[in-house]
Design a protein around this motif. Structure first.
Motif, PDB file in Angstrom:
ATOM      1  N   SER A  61       0.569  -1.280  -0.132  1.00 28.68           N
ATOM      2  CA  SER A  61      -0.006  -0.140  -0.077  1.00 28.68           C
ATOM      3  C   SER A  61       0.609   1.272   0.016  1.00 28.68           C
TER       4      SER A  61
ATOM      5  N   TRP B 129       2.423   1.552  -3.491  1.00 28.36           N
ATOM      6  CA  TRP B 129       1.339   1.957  -4.556  1.00 28.36           C
ATOM      7  C   TRP B 129       1.234   3.393  -4.424  1.00 28.36           C
TER       8      TRP B 129
ATOM      9  N   PRO C 213      -4.189   4.108  -2.210  1.00 29.58           N
ATOM     10  CA  PRO C 213      -4.156   2.539  -1.443  1.00 29.58           C
ATOM     11  C   PRO C 213      -5.278   2.376  -1.026  1.00 29.58           C
TER      12      PRO C 213
ATOM     13  N   SER D 259      -7.852   0.543  -3.771  1.00 32.71           N
ATOM     14  CA  SER D 259      -7.265  -0.519  -4.041  1.00 32.71           C
ATOM     15  C   SER D 259      -7.254  -1.575  -2.898  1.00 32.71           C
ATOM     16  N   ALA D 260      -7.585  -1.040  -1.722  1.00 35.58           N
ATOM     17  CA  ALA D 260      -7.339  -1.958  -0.490  1.00 35.58           C
ATOM     18  C   ALA D 260      -8.100  -3.145  -0.581  1.00 35.58           C
TER      19      ALA D 260
ATOM     20  N   LYS E  43      -6.878  -5.757  -3.161  1.00 42.28           N
ATOM     21  CA  LYS E  43      -5.583  -6.449  -2.503  1.00 42.28           C
ATOM     22  C   LYS E  43      -5.986  -7.458  -1.336  1.00 42.28           C
TER      23      LYS E  43
END
Length: 362
Positions: A30, A33, A40, A43-44, A47
């Motif tokens: 994170s 990125w 982050p 996209s959490a 992921k």
């Protein structure tokens, strides 16, 4: 049973370390990125889903590595286990790496849906290499974990073996006292019979029976209070008083709080026996035996002094040393250097045995 409990402990530790590992990967990725411009937070979710799926792969890799380790142990090839496990980790990581990239692409497709996902072989290759590094890193951590448990298990087994060896040594030393003491006591009984004191010899035999029955039931590794040790010695002194009551004076000098100090069982018996045999038995007149105990800082100091023939001053009478050597060896085995013992003449016609132990209370 032992291997089963150890495997269970490894599984539990693997779960905890796996959770820590993937949380660490999540935080680390994170941050990276975020540095390159990807939000982050957005996209959490992707992921988390990706790492959760890949954690199942690492669990499978761990199971295969553990199974290989167990097979190596069973075939007594544990000396080659580490290089074989590292090689297996590398191969398994390479084999699982495409799954990491494929799952990453599948999660990416799900996250951008209904928009079409763009597949790029170059990105897929980079992601595969990244996944191989992550899987290999976890595999090395898992191998370290397994060997850590194995080392701990070996240390426990070694400690148990050492404890058994120490117990056997202490038991052998403790039981060495009884034949030595019995030989001297039987000589005393024979002396009474030669003197025509059959009644006193009979009382001595009964006292001997009581003393041996009491001492043989004691655990060689079990410490007793100094008060209990003195009570045992009173039983022994009853035996010797049958023969030397008119020529033996036994005194005890110690504060009341010292009586609660812990000492190895029967540690005083060879000292008192030595004082009687080489003091009272070798002297025509009256002999004083004095037992003193004191606490100094965190140490317990015990002395047994007795009169001895002046003409033998500085010499070692025949037979002296078996019981005293036994005491020194028992103390060394029991306290591993944290004790001291000495004996010898301290003045013309005066002999002293000295013990110093760690101060411990019952």
């Amino acid at each position: 049973m032992k291997r089963s409990s150890n495997a269970c402990a490894i599984r539990q530790a693997t779960f905890r370390f796996g959770l820590i590992y993937w949380v660490g990967v999540f935080i680390f990725s994170s941050i990276l990125w975020g540095i390159v411009g990807t939000d982050p937070i957005e996209s959490a979710i992707g992921k988390i889903l990706h790492y959760a799926l890949c954690s199942v792969i690492t669990a499978g890799i761990s199971a295969l590595l553990f199974h290989l380790h167990e097979r190596l142990v069973e075939t007594r090839s544990s000396e080659n286990a580490l290089p074989l496990l590292v090689a297996a980790s590398f191969i398994l990581s390479l084999a699982a790496a495409p799954a990491w990239a494929a799952l990453g692409y599948a999660v990416y497709t799900l996250c951008v849906w209904p928009q079409p996902a763009v597949f790029d072989w170059k990105d897929f290759g980079y992601d595969t290499a990244y996944g191989a590094a992550l899987f290999f890193g976890w595999s090395c951590l898992f191998i370290t974990l397994v060997f850590g448990f194995e080392l701990h298990d070996r240390e426990l087994r070694l400690a148990a073996v050492r404890e058994e060896a120490l117990t056997a040594q202490m038991r052998a030393l403790r039981y060495q006292v009884n034949p030595h003491f019995l030989f001297n006591t039987l000589n005393s009984i024979a002396g009474l019979i030669e003197e025509g004191s059959a009644t006193r010899a009979e009382r001595m035999v009964l006292s001997l029976s009581t003393f041996l029955r009491t001492t043989l039931s004691l655990d060689p590794m079990h410490d007793v209070s100094l008060a209990d040790e003195l009570a045992l010695q009173e039983e022994y002194l009853q035996i010797e008083r049958e023969r030397f009551s008119d020529r033996m004076a036994f005194s005890i000098d110690m504060p009341e709080d010292v009586r609660s100090a812990l000492v190895p069982s029967l540690i005083l018996q060879p000292l008192i026996e030595n004082a009687i045999k080489h003091g009272v038995g070798a002297t025509v007149g009256k002999v004083e035996i004095a037992l003193r105990a004191r606490r100094e800082a965190n140490r317990l100091r015990v002395t047994v002094e007795n009169d001895m023939p002046i003409e033998d001053d500085g010499k070692k009478p025949a037979g002296m040393g078996v019981g005293l050597r036994n005491v020194a060896e028992r103390l060394h085995a029991r306290f591993q250097g944290d004790s001291s013992f000495s004996s010898g003449p301290v003045a013309p016609g005066r002999y002293r045995a000295f013990i110093e132990l760690p101060w411990r209370l019952a």
